[in-house]
Design a protein around this motif. Structure first.
Motif, PDB file in Angstrom:
ATOM      1  N   VAL A 185       0.819  -1.213   0.000  1.00 53.02           N
ATOM      2  CA  VAL A 185       0.000   0.000   0.000  1.00 53.02           C
ATOM      3  C   VAL A 185       0.857   1.269   0.000  1.00 53.02           C
ATOM      4  N   VAL A 186       2.049   1.188  -0.551  1.00 50.29           N
ATOM      5  CA  VAL A 186       2.834   2.414  -0.724  1.00 50.29           C
ATOM      6  C   VAL A 186       2.071   3.323  -1.688  1.00 50.29           C
ATOM      7  N   PRO A 187       1.784   4.582  -1.309  1.00 53.36           N
ATOM      8  CA  PRO A 187       1.003   5.471  -2.187  1.00 53.36           C
ATOM      9  C   PRO A 187       1.715   5.689  -3.520  1.00 53.36           C
ATOM     10  N   ARG A 188       1.075   5.344  -4.610  1.00 53.01           N
ATOM     11  CA  ARG A 188       1.725   5.436  -5.915  1.00 53.01           C
ATOM     12  C   ARG A 188       1.667   6.836  -6.508  1.00 53.01           C
ATOM     13  N   GLY A 189       0.985   7.756  -5.839  1.00 59.64           N
ATOM     14  CA  GLY A 189       0.997   9.144  -6.297  1.00 59.64           C
ATOM     15  C   GLY A 189       2.192   9.935  -5.795  1.00 59.64           C
ATOM     16  N   LEU A 190       3.057   9.300  -5.006  1.00 57.41           N
ATOM     17  CA  LEU A 190       4.221   9.997  -4.468  1.00 57.41           C
ATOM     18  C   LEU A 190       5.150  10.469  -5.584  1.00 57.41           C
ATOM     19  N   GLN A 191       5.696  11.657  -5.402  1.00 57.33           N
ATOM     20  CA  GLN A 191       6.739  12.180  -6.279  1.00 57.33           C
ATOM     21  C   GLN A 191       8.130  11.955  -5.673  1.00 57.33           C
ATOM     22  N   ALA A 192       8.192  11.938  -4.342  1.00 61.76           N
ATOM     23  CA  ALA A 192       9.455  11.748  -3.635  1.00 61.76           C
ATOM     24  C   ALA A 192       9.158  11.157  -2.269  1.00 61.76           C
ATOM     25  N   ALA A 193      10.187  10.562  -1.666  1.00 60.97           N
ATOM     26  CA  ALA A 193      10.027   9.916  -0.364  1.00 60.97           C
ATOM     27  C   ALA A 193      11.355   9.942   0.377  1.00 60.97           C
ATOM     28  N   SER A 194      11.289   9.826   1.702  1.00 65.33           N
ATOM     29  CA  SER A 194      12.504   9.774   2.517  1.00 65.33           C
ATOM     30  C   SER A 194      12.363   8.716   3.592  1.00 65.33           C
ATOM     31  N   ILE A 195      13.508   8.163   3.969  1.00 70.19           N
ATOM     32  CA  ILE A 195      13.576   7.196   5.059  1.00 70.19           C
ATOM     33  C   ILE A 195      14.218   7.890   6.249  1.00 70.19           C
ATOM     34  N   LYS A 196      13.465   8.018   7.341  1.00 72.00           N
ATOM     35  CA  LYS A 196      13.958   8.719   8.525  1.00 72.00           C
ATOM     36  C   LYS A 196      14.751   7.741   9.378  1.00 72.00           C
ATOM     37  N   ALA A 197      16.022   7.586   9.053  1.00 74.74           N
ATOM     38  CA  ALA A 197      16.892   6.672   9.793  1.00 74.74           C
ATOM     39  C   ALA A 197      17.555   7.411  10.939  1.00 74.74           C
ATOM     40  N   SER A 198      17.812   6.707  12.021  1.00 72.82           N
ATOM     41  CA  SER A 198      18.549   7.318  13.122  1.00 72.82           C
ATOM     42  C   SER A 198      20.031   7.336  12.780  1.00 72.82           C
ATOM     43  N   HIS A 199      20.771   8.182  13.481  1.00 76.21           N
ATOM     44  CA  HIS A 199      22.180   8.374  13.153  1.00 76.21           C
ATOM     45  C   HIS A 199      22.965   7.064  13.217  1.00 76.21           C
ATOM     46  N   ASP A 200      22.595   6.178  14.147  1.00 75.43           N
ATOM     47  CA  ASP A 200      23.353   4.943  14.344  1.00 75.43           C
ATOM     48  C   ASP A 200      22.896   3.791  13.456  1.00 75.43           C
ATOM     49  N   ASP A 201      21.850   3.994  12.671  1.00 75.26           N
ATOM     50  CA  ASP A 201      21.382   2.912  11.800  1.00 75.26           C
ATOM     51  C   ASP A 201      22.418   2.585  10.736  1.00 75.26           C
ATOM     52  N   ASP A 202      22.642   1.300  10.517  1.00 71.28           N
ATOM     53  CA  ASP A 202      23.544   0.846   9.470  1.00 71.28           C
ATOM     54  C   ASP A 202      22.986   1.294   8.115  1.00 71.28           C
ATOM     55  N   PRO A 203      23.783   1.965   7.290  1.00 71.40           N
ATOM     56  CA  PRO A 203      23.255   2.437   6.004  1.00 71.40           C
ATOM     57  C   PRO A 203      22.939   1.320   5.011  1.00 71.40           C
ATOM     58  N   LEU A 204      23.471   0.113   5.204  1.00 73.07           N
ATOM     59  CA  LEU A 204      23.229  -0.951   4.217  1.00 73.07           C
ATOM     60  C   LEU A 204      21.765  -1.382   4.186  1.00 73.07           C
TER      61      LEU A 204
END
Length: 466
Positions: free
Chosen positions: A410-429
């Motif tokens: 159910v990811v909204p398909r009308g999105l133009q852009a999106a971001s992932i709010k990761a915490s500073h210590d989250d592994d980027p992989l």
């Protein structure tokens, strides 16, 4: 996209990274001693953030030199910035992952990706807004092209003015007629560097006389929305402010904003042919280089500006937008509920630090103008309710909430852009892997991963490892 490469590029050569990795291992020995644990950072040509503790390197120069090798490689390979994640086993064998975010990902904070541009070339809604018509707009009573020209000729008796043909050519290039005051200004000085014969003092005298760093006719431009730089994660939070008592329309840009100079600090000066309800045609406005929306009022006319009859500049739109019904900041110290924020004019909702139970999004469903939602981790009771927000163009969620949407389809398909709010210590992989899932839904280029292996040897005591 995982890629184990031969070092055809300097950045793909483990030796490029080895001095920095030795510093990282010495700094984060306790963390790296945990099997499978990684530490991360990012390095770019404009700066870096690496997990090296003060006091680990013998001097600050050790870090600068080690990071400098990587930055030199980036410059040599034509790469702006990379993120990295590294794990080192007790024997010193290192596995380094390098992430290049590519054309579909904006620059982010720390090692994590910035906004994912899901639709190529897309612009946030404020960038599409054109000025409202103000039928009664007129030049200010103070506008006096003859006085302006006479005053500047007294100040600049030796200046070389533009010809009528040069002024007409500028109008043709811009596709807009220059107002009489601006024509008067350029009849006195066309502001060509060659006219000063490389005399810096002559340039300084002109800037003093015309109260700005005046552009030449060839450098005039119309400050339409596309001329103002933006990042999605900031621009999606903006809202246009068209107050009935405003002298300047709080837009991103306008086909009636003719930029003619700079204040010496990077802020652009323009004559405004599309003023607000309380403004004047031809007023002088300033576009801050620190803002992407709105402009401040400098003077009611160019004549006023040249005669130092300036107005106190209005505040930028970002502050005004935060106080309007179009933008709601729901958190422990601001708006205390989504019910209180709900308004037919609501465009942007940001759910921040929240000490109470997670929120239902039900009060937002059906709002006709809602286009942006951002939420801190753990603040939304059921992320699947986002499917009911059918007008979203930008969505920023924590990794766990994105996982719920992806798994439910159910990811909204009308999105133009999106971001992932990761915490500073989250592994980027894993964050990058999640980003790739989102990018794939829109057929956008994935994040490039390069895996390098190398041997740092056994760690020595103290600083001997360095």
């Amino acid at each position: 996209m995982d890629d184990h490469r031969n070092p055809a590029r300097s950045i793909d050569d483990f030796a490029t990274w080895e001095p920095m990795l030795r510093l990282v291992r010495a700094s984060r020995a306790e963390r790296l001693a945990v099997p499978g644990a990684r530490v991360a950072g990012h390095i770019g040509r404009g700066g870096w953030s690496v997990p090296i503790k003060q006091g680990v390197s013998q001097t600050h120069r050790d870090e600068r030199d080690a990071v400098g090798r990587v930055r030199d490689a980036l410059a040599e390979d034509g790469i702006d910035t990379v993120s990295f994640s590294v794990e080192v086993d007790p024997a010193g064998r290192a596995l380094l992952h390098i992430l290049e975010y590519g054309p579909a990902v904006e620059s982010g904070v720390g090692p994590h990706p910035g906004a994912l541009v899901l639709v190529e070339g897309s612009l946030p809604q404020p960038w599409h807004r054109l000025p409202d018509a103000v039928p009664g707009a007129r030049p200010a009573p103070s506008a006096d092209p003859e006085l302006l020209e006479r005053t500047l000729r007294e100040r600049l008796p030796d200046a070389v003015g533009a010809t009528e043909a040069e002024i007409a050519a500028a109008e043709t290039r811009l596709g807009i007629a220059l107002p009489d005051e601006l024509k008067a200004l350029y009849r006195v000085t066309r502001s060509h560097w060659e006219d000063w014969q490389d005399d810096d003092e002559a340039a300084r005298r002109q800037a003093e006389a015309v109260r700005c760093e005046l552009f030449g006719l060839a450098d005039l431009y119309v400050a339409e929305a596309a001329t103002r730089y933006f990042l999605w994660r900031f621009a999606a939070m903006d809202a246009i402010d068209l107050r009935p008592d405003a002298a300047v329309q709080g837009l991103v840009g306008s086909p009636g904003w003719i930029v003619f100079g700079d204040n010496g600090g990077g802020d652009r000066l323009a004559v405004d042919l599309t003023p607000g309800p309380r403004g004047h045609t031809g007023q002088v406005i300033i576009l801050s280089h620190e803002e992407s929306v709105g402009a401040g009022l400098v003077a009611d006319s160019l004549t006023d500006m040249m005669l130092d009859r300036r107005r106190r500049a209005e505040s930028g739109l970002r502050g005004a937008g935060r106080e309007s019904p179009a933008v709601a900041w729901v958190n422990a110290s601001s708006v205390r509920s989504l019910e209180a924020a709900a308004d037919p004019g609501l465009e942007v909702v940001s759910i921040g630090v929240w000490n109470d139970p997670p929120l239902s999004l039900a009060p937002l469903i059906g709002l006709p103008r809602l286009r942006t939602l951002t939420a801190y981790p753990g603040t939304i009771a059921d992320p699947r309710e986002i499917a009911g927000l059918t007008g979203l163009e930008y969505l920023e969620l924590a990794p766990r909430d994105w996982r719920v949407l992806l798994d439910a389809g159910v990811v909204p398909r009308g999105l133009q852009a999106a971001s992932i709010k990761a915490s500073h210590d989250d592994d980027p992989l894993p964050v990058a892997a999640l980003a790739d899932e989102l990018l794939a839904l829109w057929g956008r280029p994935p994040i490039t991963r390069t895996a390098l292996t190398g041997d740092l040897g056994p760690a020595a005591d103290g600083l001997g490892d360095l």
